[in-house]
Motif scaffolding. Sequence first.
Motif, PDB file in Angstrom:
ATOM      1  N   THR A 110      76.159  39.008 135.076  1.00 29.54           N
ATOM      2  CA  THR A 110      76.936  38.904 133.838  1.00 29.54           C
ATOM      3  C   THR A 110      77.674  37.577 133.803  1.00 29.54           C
ATOM      4  O   THR A 110      78.197  37.112 134.813  1.00 29.54           O
ATOM      5  N   ALA A 111      77.740  36.991 132.624  1.00 31.04           N
ATOM      6  CA  ALA A 111      78.470  35.739 132.411  1.00 31.04           C
ATOM      7  C   ALA A 111      78.848  35.652 130.942  1.00 31.04           C
ATOM      8  O   ALA A 111      78.111  36.140 130.075  1.00 31.04           O
ATOM      9  N   PRO A 112      80.005  35.081 130.647  1.00 29.13           N
ATOM     10  CA  PRO A 112      80.435  34.955 129.247  1.00 29.13           C
ATOM     11  C   PRO A 112      79.470  34.078 128.456  1.00 29.13           C
ATOM     12  O   PRO A 112      79.017  33.046 128.947  1.00 29.13           O
ATOM     13  N   SER A 113      79.163  34.492 127.245  1.00 26.43           N
ATOM     14  CA  SER A 113      78.318  33.665 126.380  1.00 26.43           C
ATOM     15  C   SER A 113      79.162  32.765 125.486  1.00 26.43           C
ATOM     16  O   SER A 113      78.659  31.807 124.914  1.00 26.43           O
ATOM     17  N   ARG A 175      78.625  46.549 139.227  1.00 20.98           N
ATOM     18  CA  ARG A 175      77.406  46.082 138.564  1.00 20.98           C
ATOM     19  C   ARG A 175      77.352  44.557 138.532  1.00 20.98           C
ATOM     20  O   ARG A 175      76.292  43.946 138.626  1.00 20.98           O
ATOM     21  N   SER A 176      78.513  43.913 138.379  1.00 19.74           N
ATOM     22  CA  SER A 176      78.564  42.457 138.364  1.00 19.74           C
ATOM     23  C   SER A 176      78.620  41.870 139.774  1.00 19.74           C
ATOM     24  O   SER A 176      78.179  40.743 140.001  1.00 19.74           O
ATOM     25  N   PHE A 177      79.159  42.630 140.721  1.00 16.30           N
ATOM     26  CA  PHE A 177      79.310  42.154 142.093  1.00 16.30           C
ATOM     27  C   PHE A 177      77.964  41.954 142.784  1.00 16.30           C
ATOM     28  O   PHE A 177      77.754  40.933 143.461  1.00 16.30           O
ATOM     29  N   GLY A 178      77.052  42.917 142.632  1.00 10.72           N
ATOM     30  CA  GLY A 178      75.758  42.822 143.307  1.00 10.72           C
ATOM     31  C   GLY A 178      74.996  41.547 142.986  1.00 10.72           C
ATOM     32  O   GLY A 178      74.652  40.765 143.892  1.00 10.72           O
ATOM     33  N   PRO A 179      74.718  41.275 141.709  1.00 13.02           N
ATOM     34  CA  PRO A 179      74.012  40.039 141.354  1.00 13.02           C
ATOM     35  C   PRO A 179      74.778  38.780 141.745  1.00 13.02           C
ATOM     36  O   PRO A 179      74.177  37.777 142.124  1.00 13.02           O
ATOM     37  N   LEU A 181      76.855  38.349 144.341  1.00 14.09           N
ATOM     38  CA  LEU A 181      76.772  38.116 145.780  1.00 14.09           C
ATOM     39  C   LEU A 181      75.372  37.689 146.206  1.00 14.09           C
ATOM     40  O   LEU A 181      75.201  36.692 146.915  1.00 14.09           O
ATOM     41  N   VAL A 182      74.366  38.427 145.758  1.00 14.35           N
ATOM     42  CA  VAL A 182      72.988  38.135 146.176  1.00 14.35           C
ATOM     43  C   VAL A 182      72.481  36.852 145.521  1.00 14.35           C
ATOM     44  O   VAL A 182      71.762  36.067 146.150  1.00 14.35           O
ATOM     45  N   GLY A 183      72.871  36.627 144.274  1.00 13.03           N
ATOM     46  CA  GLY A 183      72.407  35.443 143.559  1.00 13.03           C
ATOM     47  C   GLY A 183      73.279  34.221 143.748  1.00 13.03           C
ATOM     48  O   GLY A 183      72.893  33.110 143.389  1.00 13.03           O
ATOM     49  N   GLY A 184      74.475  34.420 144.295  1.00 13.05           N
ATOM     50  CA  GLY A 184      75.371  33.303 144.550  1.00 13.05           C
ATOM     51  C   GLY A 184      76.012  32.695 143.327  1.00 13.05           C
ATOM     52  O   GLY A 184      76.454  31.548 143.357  1.00 13.05           O
ATOM     53  N   ASP A 185      76.104  33.436 142.240  1.00 12.21           N
ATOM     54  CA  ASP A 185      76.710  32.926 141.007  1.00 12.21           C
ATOM     55  C   ASP A 185      77.925  33.779 140.656  1.00 12.21           C
ATOM     56  O   ASP A 185      77.786  34.907 140.182  1.00 12.21           O
ATOM     57  N   TRP A 186      79.120  33.215 140.876  1.00 14.25           N
ATOM     58  CA  TRP A 186      80.361  33.954 140.644  1.00 14.25           C
ATOM     59  C   TRP A 186      81.065  33.494 139.370  1.00 14.25           C
ATOM     60  O   TRP A 186      82.281  33.612 139.244  1.00 14.25           O
ATOM     61  N   THR A 187      80.307  33.002 138.405  1.00 21.46           N
ATOM     62  CA  THR A 187      80.890  32.482 137.168  1.00 21.46           C
ATOM     63  C   THR A 187      81.803  33.510 136.499  1.00 21.46           C
ATOM     64  O   THR A 187      81.366  34.598 136.123  1.00 21.46           O
TER      65      THR A 187
END
Length: 223
Positions: A110-113, A175-179, A181-187
């Motif tokens: 998830t990330a703000p649009s 739900r936002s934490f999993g992607p 951490l694994v994807g490395g994008d904490w935007t």
Amino acid sequence: MKNYLAEIVGTFILVAFGTGVVVVDQQTDAEVTLVGIALVWGLVVYAIISAIGDVSGAHVNPSVTVTLWASGRFPGAQVAPYIVCQLIGAVLGSVMVRVLFPDADSLGGTAPSGGLMQSFLAEVLLTFLLLFVVLNVSEGAKEKGITAGIAIGGVITLEVLFGGPISGASMNPARSFGPALVGGDWTAYWIYVAGPILGGLLAAPLAILLRSDNKPEKPSTES
């Protein structure tokens, strides 16, 4: 202990299918569409509630756990273990998505649009509605039964359709934490913790007020 295992498995399923369908949509040039994504989220939530609602309550969401505790329906001693299990399940779900789609640029995070405040307020509003419904269709600390599954799954579908293009419609820190951490994008990850928790806590007193004439329910102590 079975309730903790159920939360791990339930959150794993939620993230694997929910974020997985976002990746499928990205890799098929939007063939799934926003409507399809929303339906998958709603259906997987319905399935999880049907499967483990009578075991752990099918929280699969830290904001649900915290709000049920704030409403006096869930023991404080189990809040932290539940949240840890949800985070573990979310990470495992994102690992599965990475295994299935090793070349994916995104893991359905998830990330703000738009603006940060717009997304923050959207997460507060979306989670307020979600938890307001959860508190009014659940029994004690448990979301179970056909009515709860349909109502909560339907709200999730509605909210993904409405809020997906704005904030990603997380309503769920795990739900936002999993992607992330694994994807490395904490935007702007703070939005997906603060927004859902605040939205849930705002729903709690309203639900308590509306049901103030009913007999108070004791927090569940099942393990």
